[in-house]
Design a protein around this motif. Structure first.
Motif, PDB file in Angstrom:
ATOM      1  N   PHE A  57      24.446  58.990  36.283  1.00 39.88           N
ATOM      2  CA  PHE A  57      24.710  57.687  37.019  1.00 39.88           C
ATOM      3  C   PHE A  57      23.296  57.084  37.197  1.00 39.88           C
ATOM      4  CE2 PHE A  57      28.420  56.341  39.833  1.00 39.88           C
ATOM      5  CZ  PHE A  57      29.179  57.122  39.318  1.00 39.88           C
ATOM      6  N   MET A  58      22.117  58.000  36.987  1.00 38.48           N
ATOM      7  CA  MET A  58      20.804  57.273  37.055  1.00 38.48           C
ATOM      8  C   MET A  58      20.322  56.525  35.733  1.00 38.48           C
ATOM      9  SD  MET A  58      20.235  57.751  40.222  1.00 38.48           S
ATOM     10  CE  MET A  58      18.651  57.166  40.383  1.00 38.48           C
ATOM     11  N   GLU A  59      21.211  56.947  34.881  1.00 36.48           N
ATOM     12  CA  GLU A  59      20.917  56.113  33.408  1.00 36.48           C
ATOM     13  C   GLU A  59      21.082  54.697  33.276  1.00 36.48           C
ATOM     14  OE1 GLU A  59      23.289  58.110  30.543  1.00 36.48           O
ATOM     15  OE2 GLU A  59      22.525  60.085  30.886  1.00 36.48           O
ATOM     16  N   GLY A  60      19.917  53.893  32.842  1.00 30.14           N
ATOM     17  CA  GLY A  60      19.890  52.755  32.882  1.00 30.14           C
ATOM     18  C   GLY A  60      19.438  51.622  33.932  1.00 30.14           C
ATOM     19  N   ARG A  61      19.223  52.533  34.826  1.00 31.47           N
ATOM     20  CA  ARG A  61      18.491  51.889  36.402  1.00 31.47           C
ATOM     21  C   ARG A  61      17.242  51.654  36.195  1.00 31.47           C
ATOM     22  NH1 ARG A  61      21.931  52.382  40.874  1.00 31.47           N
ATOM     23  NH2 ARG A  61      23.931  53.300  40.390  1.00 31.47           N
ATOM     24  N   PRO A  62      16.947  50.507  36.755  1.00 27.37           N
ATOM     25  CA  PRO A  62      15.510  50.138  36.663  1.00 27.37           C
ATOM     26  C   PRO A  62      14.508  50.961  37.304  1.00 27.37           C
ATOM     27  CG  PRO A  62      16.700  48.562  38.194  1.00 27.37           C
ATOM     28  CD  PRO A  62      17.424  49.370  37.608  1.00 27.37           C
ATOM     29  N   TYR A  63      14.797  51.754  38.175  1.00 29.31           N
ATOM     30  CA  TYR A  63      13.726  52.683  38.946  1.00 29.31           C
ATOM     31  C   TYR A  63      14.731  53.764  39.628  1.00 29.31           C
ATOM     32  CZ  TYR A  63      15.036  49.816  43.000  1.00 29.31           C
ATOM     33  OH  TYR A  63      15.632  49.084  44.073  1.00 29.31           O
ATOM     34  N   GLY A  64      14.039  54.908  39.634  1.00 28.14           N
ATOM     35  CA  GLY A  64      14.687  55.963  40.240  1.00 28.14           C
ATOM     36  C   GLY A  64      14.485  56.216  41.738  1.00 28.14           C
ATOM     37  N   HIS A  65      14.977  57.296  42.415  1.00 31.04           N
ATOM     38  CA  HIS A  65      14.760  57.611  43.892  1.00 31.04           C
ATOM     39  C   HIS A  65      13.457  57.620  44.376  1.00 31.04           C
ATOM     40  CE1 HIS A  65      19.342  59.038  43.519  1.00 31.04           C
ATOM     41  NE2 HIS A  65      19.500  57.893  44.226  1.00 31.04           N
ATOM     42  N   ALA A  66      12.549  58.130  43.627  1.00 28.86           N
ATOM     43  CA  ALA A  66      11.176  58.228  43.949  1.00 28.86           C
ATOM     44  C   ALA A  66      10.603  56.854  44.527  1.00 28.86           C
ATOM     45  CB  ALA A  66      10.364  58.817  43.038  1.00 28.86           C
ATOM     46  N   VAL A  67      10.832  55.894  43.641  1.00 27.23           N
ATOM     47  CA  VAL A  67      10.425  54.560  43.941  1.00 27.23           C
ATOM     48  C   VAL A  67      11.518  53.739  44.954  1.00 27.23           C
ATOM     49  CG1 VAL A  67      10.606  51.837  42.978  1.00 27.23           C
ATOM     50  CG2 VAL A  67       9.829  53.995  41.505  1.00 27.23           C
ATOM     51  N   GLU A  68      12.604  54.122  45.121  1.00 28.61           N
ATOM     52  CA  GLU A  68      13.380  53.659  46.207  1.00 28.61           C
ATOM     53  C   GLU A  68      13.120  54.147  47.412  1.00 28.61           C
ATOM     54  OE1 GLU A  68      17.977  54.068  47.911  1.00 28.61           O
ATOM     55  OE2 GLU A  68      17.684  54.570  45.824  1.00 28.61           O
ATOM     56  N   ALA A  69      12.503  55.458  47.488  1.00 30.72           N
ATOM     57  CA  ALA A  69      12.018  55.987  48.690  1.00 30.72           C
ATOM     58  C   ALA A  69      10.787  55.410  49.090  1.00 30.72           C
ATOM     59  CB  ALA A  69      11.607  57.450  48.372  1.00 30.72           C
ATOM     60  N   ALA A  70       9.807  55.245  48.286  1.00 24.90           N
ATOM     61  CA  ALA A  70       8.330  54.609  48.399  1.00 24.90           C
ATOM     62  C   ALA A  70       8.936  53.015  48.901  1.00 24.90           C
ATOM     63  CB  ALA A  70       7.707  54.469  47.302  1.00 24.90           C
ATOM     64  N   LEU A  71       9.818  52.481  48.460  1.00 28.15           N
ATOM     65  CA  LEU A  71       9.922  50.935  48.814  1.00 28.15           C
ATOM     66  C   LEU A  71      10.786  51.026  50.240  1.00 28.15           C
ATOM     67  CD1 LEU A  71      10.633  47.910  47.888  1.00 28.15           C
ATOM     68  CD2 LEU A  71      12.862  48.922  47.149  1.00 28.15           C
ATOM     69  N   ILE A  72      11.632  52.035  50.565  1.00 28.34           N
ATOM     70  CA  ILE A  72      11.919  52.188  52.017  1.00 28.34           C
ATOM     71  C   ILE A  72      10.744  52.201  52.933  1.00 28.34           C
ATOM     72  CG2 ILE A  72      13.324  53.459  53.619  1.00 28.34           C
ATOM     73  CD1 ILE A  72      15.314  54.110  51.476  1.00 28.34           C
ATOM     74  N   GLU A  73       9.737  52.994  52.403  1.00 24.95           N
ATOM     75  CA  GLU A  73       8.677  53.513  53.463  1.00 24.95           C
ATOM     76  C   GLU A  73       7.961  52.101  53.749  1.00 24.95           C
ATOM     77  OE1 GLU A  73       7.591  56.519  55.393  1.00 24.95           O
ATOM     78  OE2 GLU A  73       9.769  56.095  55.371  1.00 24.95           O
ATOM     79  N   ALA A  74       7.630  51.410  52.536  1.00 15.80           N
ATOM     80  CA  ALA A  74       7.073  50.167  52.434  1.00 15.80           C
ATOM     81  C   ALA A  74       7.620  49.212  53.605  1.00 15.80           C
ATOM     82  CB  ALA A  74       6.809  49.507  51.247  1.00 15.80           C
ATOM     83  N   ALA A  75       8.896  48.962  53.599  1.00 12.50           N
ATOM     84  CA  ALA A  75       9.648  48.098  54.356  1.00 12.50           C
ATOM     85  C   ALA A  75       9.488  48.516  55.928  1.00 12.50           C
ATOM     86  CB  ALA A  75      11.236  48.117  54.054  1.00 12.50           C
TER      87      ALA A  75
END
Length: 458
Positions: A57-75
């Motif tokens: 399910f993660m194939e072809g996605r522009p970024y993975g869960h590590a980036v998503e997690a950091a994005l949430i923290e930035a928000a």
């Protein structure tokens, strides 16, 4: 993944992150069209694991869960009502791809939220948080969050359509309209509060179902996997689509209130003016996007990437978006075509002999009703999905089945040879949309509205 494997993996994560000892069995949360969510206890606190059902399910996605997690923290650092991420999964955890968040109070159930005591106040809170998300710039978030190329994104939608068979005329009509009108948004205007920058962070999935609410208070903005930089009107429009208003079709803004109130609250917090033309473009774009997203669910199930029953059922929700598309697009049709009633398609009826496949499906659905009381949590959710699936089979057995596919007509529409001005085409597509949705999701709130508008029936 077995319950024991899940619990063992969570124990490894919690030990590494210093969250305490895991107690009890993780509980699968309902909802989530793609990712899984599991609530569990560790130490004296509650947490939520968010993970992909498989690495495929993660194939072809522009970024993975590590980036998503950091994005949430930035928000969250910028005042957005977002959950705290406490750990990102590592390969040694043997849980796949995902992260762990501290659990927040409240519910994401739209039925509960839309019945709250102060929907107008909740709408203002949602508008405020969305405006705060839109203040984030590329320098504020980790690398890897893409900037949306509007024309490339539209070309990708068209490629998805062709890959899915290219045979749905109503979706083709939406794609052609987007191609003809992309100039409305292809050159974003500088945003006053952004110091002249042209793009803002979009949450990408800002809608009812991804907002956590307690009482009438927003407690969390969830599911950031589709975040990207682009036009803020895309985020504004997505949550206002008919499908995300659930039972409150009469409240066009998130199912909570009026667009005027939503825009006013957003403008007050962001300092920018909402452009109605851009808002309409993105409403149509995202309706096409979700129609194709629903179609892809069946392909994911067939491929084995995720064999959840929910995937095949969601694929049939394409018909919701086709009806919504016609309601949006018909504004541009000539008056004479808008005045034509929906075309009436013929129907077949059950035989008097042996049981039809629809009758068999109905019999199984009736048996399922007898075991409903034995189920809870995610099993209860899957029970409801199974009942819906059987209902589709039963209804389709008594309906004329040439409901949606016509690759020749779709090709003519994409090529511009036929369109909203073609005599009787809109009437035929209206009838098609009504019949298909009556089979797939007869309780969809927009169906009654469209039937009354297009046929005069109550």
């Amino acid at each position: 993944m077995s319950p024991d494997e899940l619990s063992a993996g969570l124990a490894r994560v919690c030990a590494r992150a210093g969250l305490g000892v895991v107690s009890g069995e993780p509980q699968r949360l309902t909802g989530g069209a793609v990712m899984e969510s599991w609530r569990f206890a560790a130490g004296s606190e509650a947490f939520v694991l968010r993970r992909a059902p498989s690495l495929a399910f993660m194939e072809g996605r522009p970024y993975g869960h590590a980036v998503e997690a950091a994005l949430i923290e930035a928000a969250r650092a910028r005042g957005v009502t977002a959950p705290e991420v406490v750990a990102v999964l590592e390969e040694a955890d043997d849980l796949g791809s995902g992260f762990v968040m501290r659990a927040l109070p409240g519910t994401a159930d739209p039925k509960v939220i839309l019945g709250c005591d102060d929907p107008a106040g909740l709408l203002r809170q949602a508008a405020r948080d969305l405006a705060r998300i839109h203040r984030l710039r590329q320098a504020d978030v980790p690398e890897g969050v893409p900037v949306m190329d509007y024309r490339a994104a539209l070309a990708d939608l068209k490629a998805q359509f062709i890959a899915a068979g290219g045979d749905r005329p109503i979706i083709a009509l939406g794609l052609k309209w987007l191609e003809d009108n992309v100039g409305v948004i292809s050159h974003p205007q500088p945003l006053p509060q952004a110091g002249g920058e042209q793009v803002v962070l979009n949450h990408g999935d800002y809608r009812m179902g991804n907002l956590l609410v307690e009482g009438s208070s927003l407690t969390g903005v969830l599911d950031w996997e589709l975040a990207h930089f682009g036009d803020p009107h895309e985020d504004l429009a997505f949550g206002c689509m008919a499908v995300w208003r659930f039972a409150r079709y009469d409240r066009p803004a998130l199912g909570l209130g009026s667009l005027a109130d939503y825009f006013a609250a957003y403008e007050a917090e962001s300092g920018t003016k909402v452009d109605p033309a851009r808002f309409r473009f993105w409403t149509i774009y995202r309706t096409v996007w979700w129609a194709l997203g629903c179609l892809k669910m069946a392909a994911q199930w067939r491929s084995g990437a995720d064999r959840m029953l929910e995937r095949v059922v969601i694929s049939r929700r394409t018909s919701e978006q086709e009806l919504d598309l016609l309601l949006l697009l018909e504004e541009d049709a000539p008056e004479a075509e808008r005045a034509r009633p929906a075309h009436e398609w013929p129907s077949t009826f059950p035989t008097a002999g042996e049981a039809t496949q629809g009758e068999i499906a109905l019999a199984v659905a009736e048996w399922l009703e007898t075991i409903k009381h034995r189920l809870d949590g995610h099993d209860r959710f899957q029970w409801a999905v199974a009942r819906n699936a059987l209902g589709m089979i039963a209804r389709e057995d008594t309906s004329f089945a040439m409901l949606a596919e016509n690759d020749g007509l779709a090709e003519d529409i994409l090529a511009g040879r036929k369109g909203l001005s073609t005599p009787k085409l809109l009437a035929e597509l209206r009838g098609l949309a009504l019949m298909k949705l009556a089979v797939d999701i007869p309780k969809y709130p927009a169906l009654d509205h469209a039937r009354k508008k297009w046929t005069g029936e109550n």
